[in-house]
Enzyme design. Structure first.
Site, PDB file in Angstrom:
ATOM      1  NE  ARG A   1      -4.108  -1.498  -0.176  1.00 19.06           N
ATOM      2  CZ  ARG A   1      -5.221  -1.564   0.535  1.00 19.06           C
ATOM      3  NH1 ARG A   1      -5.444  -0.704   1.480  1.00 19.06           N
ATOM      4  NH2 ARG A   1      -6.091  -2.503   0.279  1.00 19.06           N
TER       5      ARG A   1
ATOM      6  NE  ARG B   1      -7.079   5.713   2.038  1.00 21.04           N
ATOM      7  CZ  ARG B   1      -7.953   4.965   2.691  1.00 21.04           C
ATOM      8  NH1 ARG B   1      -9.134   5.450   2.969  1.00 21.04           N
ATOM      9  NH2 ARG B   1      -7.640   3.743   3.070  1.00 21.04           N
TER      10      ARG B   1
ATOM     11  NE  ARG C   1      -9.204   7.119  -4.359  1.00 23.32           N
ATOM     12  CZ  ARG C   1     -10.494   7.165  -4.696  1.00 23.32           C
ATOM     13  NH1 ARG C   1     -10.872   7.795  -5.782  1.00 23.32           N
ATOM     14  NH2 ARG C   1     -11.407   6.570  -3.946  1.00 23.32           N
TER      15      ARG C   1
ATOM     16  CG  ASP D   1      -8.656  -3.503  -4.691  1.00 23.01           C
ATOM     17  OD1 ASP D   1      -8.189  -2.790  -3.786  1.00 23.01           O
ATOM     18  OD2 ASP D   1      -9.406  -4.483  -4.457  1.00 23.01           O
TER      19      ASP D   1
ATOM     20  CE1 TYR E   1     -13.161  -7.423   1.602  1.00 23.26           C
ATOM     21  CE2 TYR E   1     -11.407  -8.621   0.487  1.00 23.26           C
ATOM     22  CZ  TYR E   1     -11.815  -7.691   1.423  1.00 23.26           C
ATOM     23  OH  TYR E   1     -10.886  -7.034   2.178  1.00 23.26           O
TER      24      TYR E   1
HETATM   25  O1  CP3 Z   1       0.271   0.486  -3.254  1.00 21.98           O
HETATM   26  C1  CP3 Z   1      -0.325  -0.609  -3.380  1.00 21.98           C
HETATM   27  O2  CP3 Z   1      -0.289  -1.486  -2.494  1.00 21.98           O
HETATM   28  C2  CP3 Z   1      -0.993  -0.918  -4.705  1.00 21.98           C
HETATM   29  C3  CP3 Z   1      -2.376  -0.951  -4.804  1.00 21.98           C
HETATM   30  C4  CP3 Z   1      -3.306  -1.882  -4.041  1.00 21.98           C
HETATM   31  C5  CP3 Z   1      -4.630  -1.480  -3.700  1.00 21.98           C
HETATM   32  N1  CP3 Z   1      -5.293  -2.554  -3.194  1.00 21.98           N
HETATM   33  C6  CP3 Z   1      -5.171  -0.130  -3.929  1.00 21.98           C
HETATM   34  C7  CP3 Z   1      -6.198   0.360  -2.988  1.00 21.98           C
HETATM   35  C8  CP3 Z   1      -3.170  -3.225  -3.654  1.00 21.98           C
HETATM   36  C9  CP3 Z   1      -1.964  -4.122  -3.735  1.00 21.98           C
HETATM   37  C10 CP3 Z   1      -4.442  -3.632  -3.118  1.00 21.98           C
HETATM   38  C11 CP3 Z   1      -4.720  -5.007  -2.664  1.00 21.98           C
HETATM   39  C12 CP3 Z   1      -5.882  -5.259  -1.802  1.00 21.98           C
HETATM   40  N2  CP3 Z   1      -7.143  -4.761  -1.922  1.00 21.98           N
HETATM   41  C13 CP3 Z   1      -5.866  -6.178  -0.723  1.00 21.98           C
HETATM   42  C14 CP3 Z   1      -4.685  -6.986  -0.300  1.00 21.98           C
HETATM   43  C15 CP3 Z   1      -3.744  -6.167   0.510  1.00 21.98           C
HETATM   44  C16 CP3 Z   1      -4.189  -5.952   1.920  1.00 21.98           C
HETATM   45  O3  CP3 Z   1      -4.370  -4.800   2.299  1.00 21.98           O
HETATM   46  O4  CP3 Z   1      -4.314  -6.945   2.648  1.00 21.98           O
HETATM   47  C17 CP3 Z   1      -7.158  -6.171  -0.151  1.00 21.98           C
HETATM   48  C18 CP3 Z   1      -7.610  -6.963   1.059  1.00 21.98           C
HETATM   49  C19 CP3 Z   1      -7.956  -5.280  -0.928  1.00 21.98           C
HETATM   50  C20 CP3 Z   1      -9.383  -4.926  -0.750  1.00 21.98           C
HETATM   51  C21 CP3 Z   1      -9.492  -3.478  -0.406  1.00 21.98           C
HETATM   52  N3  CP3 Z   1      -9.447  -2.447  -1.336  1.00 21.98           N
HETATM   53  C22 CP3 Z   1      -9.559  -2.890   0.890  1.00 21.98           C
HETATM   54  C23 CP3 Z   1      -9.630  -3.659   2.196  1.00 21.98           C
HETATM   55  C24 CP3 Z   1      -9.554  -1.489   0.713  1.00 21.98           C
HETATM   56  C25 CP3 Z   1      -9.504  -0.421   1.792  1.00 21.98           C
HETATM   57  C26 CP3 Z   1     -10.736   0.371   1.988  1.00 21.98           C
HETATM   58  C27 CP3 Z   1     -10.400   1.695   2.627  1.00 21.98           C
HETATM   59  O5  CP3 Z   1     -10.811   2.719   2.080  1.00 21.98           O
HETATM   60  O6  CP3 Z   1      -9.702   1.701   3.670  1.00 21.98           O
HETATM   61  C28 CP3 Z   1      -9.490  -1.230  -0.666  1.00 21.98           C
HETATM   62  C29 CP3 Z   1      -9.421   0.105  -1.299  1.00 21.98           C
HETATM   63  C30 CP3 Z   1      -8.088   0.491  -1.817  1.00 21.98           C
HETATM   64  N4  CP3 Z   1      -7.365  -0.286  -2.692  1.00 21.98           N
HETATM   65  C31 CP3 Z   1      -7.368   1.694  -1.543  1.00 21.98           C
HETATM   66  C32 CP3 Z   1      -6.172   1.616  -2.290  1.00 21.98           C
HETATM   67  C33 CP3 Z   1      -5.096   2.658  -2.386  1.00 21.98           C
HETATM   68  C34 CP3 Z   1      -7.785   2.840  -0.609  1.00 21.98           C
HETATM   69  C35 CP3 Z   1      -9.007   3.566  -1.000  1.00 21.98           C
HETATM   70  C36 CP3 Z   1      -8.937   4.776  -1.907  1.00 21.98           C
HETATM   71  O7  CP3 Z   1      -7.907   5.456  -2.110  1.00 21.98           O
HETATM   72  O8  CP3 Z   1     -10.045   5.066  -2.382  1.00 21.98           O
END
Ligand code: CP3
Length: 349
Positions: free
Chosen positions: A26, A30, A39, A75, A152
């Protein structure tokens, strides 16, 4: 294709390195003001589907932190979303599914992935990023492991107890296996296309595998994960398998055959090395929450991770899970410098 001797790739293969490589799960996100600036306000899926924005977001942490690897901005739910399965990512919550999978008939709503037709934007982002990166910074592609994506789709959203997933796997194993088999094939098709487009390594995120007992992991998650890693192995790029709370599963997860095992902050790396065995590198494992402390504390914690990693080759420094949004980017940049200066695993000095 990257320089084969790029530090990140060399560490994945347990070869000597000029410095301990580091990247952060990640790292694009943010915590970075430049991420928040581009974004946009729509769904994160819209930003992912726009190769120009996704390329820039992927490269931002490389410029800001000087990390040894970029991770594709996408994602784990993108393949199911792109095939028309109703899923959204809700800010602050995560993936939410409109009509969850509960019965054998529901499996019919998951169709196979056509990587170019459905996720051409992801492949375009990879080609653009690969064209921009210097030869010693690697590009990591990824997919969700079948169990974690299934969690999910069955729960309908993030879960604490995974009660519905566990109910399905125990009460209707045939439907469960049908589901994870389909998700394994999607992950394979996606990863094969990502490697062809130019990623140098792949990480399989089984973030929520730690919710399973060893017996249930072995029966309900391991076979599909092994299938994905077997298919990717022949592509010749290093593979990383990661989950949270997996201390008791590390031996079983290793048997799936990744080159690198991701370790969360709960298991010291020397203990983890024993559990994963000599044939694998380890990745981790600074507590992301520790990065919210003053830098003297973060430095101490970072040095503790490096000490546990020891001097044997095969350590990729990372956090034990993703960067928390409230993290000061300056702290992470200083962690990168410290790891490069003081990491010893496979470093001749
Ligand atoms: O920098 C990176 O790691 C690359 C991008 C990346 C994202 N998601 C972008 C993202 C990666 C590798 C993921 C993988 C992902 N997505 C996982 C596995 C990694 C982990 O955290 O265990 C999981 C479980 C997800 C599902 C998911 N997507 C979650 C739990 C969330 C968070 C929700 C939140 O807002 O807190 C997301 C959204 C997400 N995916 C964000 C990002 C940067 C944040 C939301 C945003 O900016 O709108």
């Amino acid at each position: 294709m990257r320089n084969r001797s790029a530090p990140f790739l060399a560490a994945c293969r347990r070869e000597p390195v000029p410095h301990t490589p580091v990247w952060f799960m990640r790292q694009a996100g943010r915590a970075l003001p430049e991420y928040r600036a581009i974004r946009g306000t729509g769904s994160i899926l819209e930003a992912i589907a726009d190769p120009e924005r996704a390329t820039e977001i992927t490269l931002q942490p490389v410029r800001r932190y000087g990390v040894d690897a970029a991770i594709l901005f996408s994602d784990i739910v993108v393949p199911v979303w792109a095939t028309g399965f109703g899923v959204e990512i809700v800010a602050g919550r995560g993936p939410v599914v409109e009509d969850p999978i509960r019965t054998p008939a529901d499996l019919g709503r998951l169709r196979p992935l056509d990587p170019e037709g459905d996720t051409g934007f992801v492949l375009e982002t990879i080609r653009r990023v690969a064209g921009e990166l210097a030869g010693d910074v690697a590009l990591i592609g990824f997919a969700g492991a079948p169990f974690t994506v299934a969690s999910y789709l069955v729960e309908g959203g993030p879960s604490r107890d995974f009660a519905r997933v566990k109910t399905l796997m125990h009460s209707d194993p045939a439907t469960w296996h049908g589901l994870v088999d389909r998700l394994a094939q999607m992950a394979i098709d996606s990863l094969v296309a990502q490697v062809a487009a130019g990623v140098d390594a792949v990480q399989l995120f089984d973030s929520w595998a730690g919710s399973l007992s060893p017996a249930d992991y072995e029966r309900f998650a391991l076979p599909a994960t092994t299938r994905v890693l077997d298919a990717v192995r022949s592509l010749g790029v290093p593979t990383i398998l990661f989950g949270v709370g997996t201390g008791e599963l590390l031996g079983l997860m290793s048997s799936a055959g990744p080159d690198v095992m991701g370790i969360d902050w709960r298991v010291p790396l020397d203990v983890a090395r024993d559990r994963v065995g000599p044939g694998r590198a380890v990745q981790g494992n600074l507590d992301p929450a520790a990065c919210l402390a003053p830098f003297e504390v973060v430095a101490e914690e970072t040095r503790a991770v490096l000490a546990r990693a020891g001097s044997a080759p095969g350590h990729v420094f990372n956090l034990g899970h993703g960067v928390l949004p409230e993290t000061d980017p300056g702290i992470l940049g200083a962690v990168v410098d410290l790891v490069h200066a003081e990491g010893r695993a496979g470093v001749a000095r």
